[in-house]
Write an enzyme that holds these catalytic residues in place. Structure first.
Site, mmCIF file in Angstrom:
data_model
loop_
_atom_site.group_PDB
_atom_site.id
_atom_site.type_symbol
_atom_site.label_atom_id
_atom_site.label_comp_id
_atom_site.label_asym_id
_atom_site.label_seq_id
_atom_site.Cartn_x
_atom_site.Cartn_y
_atom_site.Cartn_z
ATOM 1 N N LYS A 54 0.680 -1.378 0.035
ATOM 2 C CA LYS A 54 0.070 -0.070 -0.053
ATOM 3 C C LYS A 54 0.944 1.229 -0.028
ATOM 4 C CE LYS A 54 -4.115 -2.455 2.004
ATOM 5 N NZ LYS A 54 -4.652 -2.654 3.202
ATOM 6 N N GLN A 98 -4.269 -1.237 9.377
ATOM 7 C CA GLN A 98 -4.311 -2.627 8.873
ATOM 8 C C GLN A 98 -5.019 -3.768 9.864
ATOM 9 O OE1 GLN A 98 -3.298 -3.294 5.658
ATOM 10 N NE2 GLN A 98 -4.206 -5.378 6.200
ATOM 11 N N ASP A 121 -10.318 3.598 4.245
ATOM 12 C CA ASP A 121 -10.884 2.015 4.136
ATOM 13 C C ASP A 121 -12.454 2.221 4.089
ATOM 14 O OD1 ASP A 121 -9.229 -0.007 3.646
ATOM 15 O OD2 ASP A 121 -8.618 -0.227 5.758
#
Ligand code: NAD
Length: 287
Positions: A54, A98, A121
């Protein structure tokens, strides 16, 4: 018959190119790069790879990607303190924590502590609620990737029957909302659904987000249906291991009109839409 393969690698490259153009426009207008901060707590092997990818992908399109690697023993209050600092930092547009987090950290509390305007997200309850009420702000990346691949298939979603297998907050529920917004008739299926094969056979668009290797068989697929396989399952094949989806690909490809492979389907789309969401967050905040 053999289905058309929906190539996530190729489409994700197109999305990345689109994002790069938006980043360039943002930089010329605002004199700074959009910023994405990725937080990893602990050393989960898959998470280490995902977070590095990422960060790298962000920097490749001109986003300032920063990876915070915190030890497994980091306290919840230290994670919350870091989030507080990043929430207030004007140079930070996107924040991603994460998952999974170590067991001593409350995942919901951490996710709800991210400023919803920086929640790239799209997991914050405010963003989930906005999506549900038809005013999407930041939408989860994997569902956005699924929708782009469905668009690539050329299927007309208006009035089509879409069956989504799996009801997680990060894939199943948001993908169902996005399909509904495109006027599909949506059925959500899950582990308690009766006659799953029969239900799937009625789907013009079938999205599998279950986490069970090759659960969806060829005879579950309606001829010419669009099949989107979100699953990532590692299976043992003799003395080697390999990754398969939630769909028995070879069987399903004989029946479907279009299908995503695993790997190389939905997977690469997720990172591309994380980059998309970061520029979107930056633009929404800065105009
Ligand atoms: P999850 O475990 O949170 O949810 C799984 C869902 O599947 C649940 O709602 C459950 O009811 C349903 N389910 C379980 N067994 C079932 C059965 N036998 N029949 C019907 N439904 C059943 O999983 P998730 O986070 O939504 O992820 C699903 C899969 O997608 C996993 O393989 C995951 O690794 C993968 N995934 C891929 C990406 C990507 O970028 N490609 C992103 C997120 C998740």
């Amino acid at each position: 018959m053999s289905a058309r393969v929906l190539d996530g690698k190729a489409v994700s490259q197109t999305v990345r190119n689109e994002v790069k153009g938006e980043v360039d426009r943002f930089v010329s207008k605002h004199g700074r790069r959009p910023g994405l901060e990725v937080i990893l707590v602990g050393e989960n092997a898959a998470s280490v790879i995902y977070t590095r990818n990422k960060e790298k992908a962000a920097n490749e399109v001109g986003i300032r990607g920063v990876l915070h690697t915190l030890p497994e023993t980091t306290s919840e209050s230290d994670v919350l303190a870091l989030l507080d600092r990043l929430n207030q930092d004007d140079a930070v547009d996107g924040i991603l924590v994460q998952l999974p987090l170590p067991k001593h950290i409350n995942e919901a509390r951490v996710l709800e502590s991210i400023n919803p305007k920086k929640d790239v997200d799209g997991f914050h309850a405010i963003n989930a609620g906005l999506l549900l009420s038809g005013r999407p702000n930041l939408v989860p990346c994997t569902p956005l990737g699924c929708m782009r691949l469905i668009q690539e298939s050329g299927v007309d979603l208006t009035g089509a029957h879409a069956v989504v297998v799996g009801r997680s907050n990060i894939v199943g529920k948001p993908v169902a909302q996005l399909l509904l917004a495109k006027h599909a008739t949506v059925t959500m299926a899950h582990s308690k659904t009766r006659d799953l094969p029969g239900l799937c056979r009625s789907a013009d668009v079938l999205v599998a987000a279950v986490g069970r290797a090759e659960l969806v068989r060829g005879e579950w697929v309606k001829p010419f249906a669009v099949v989107i396989d979100v699953g990532i399952n590692r299976i043992q094949d003799g003395d080697k291991s390999r990754v398969v989806g939630d769909v028995a690909y070879a069987e399903a490809a004989e029946v479907a009109g279009a299908i995503t492979p695993v790997p190389g389907g939905v997977g690469p789309m997720t990172i591309a839409y994380l980059l998309h969401n970061t520029v979107r967050a930056a633009t929404l905040r800065s105009g």
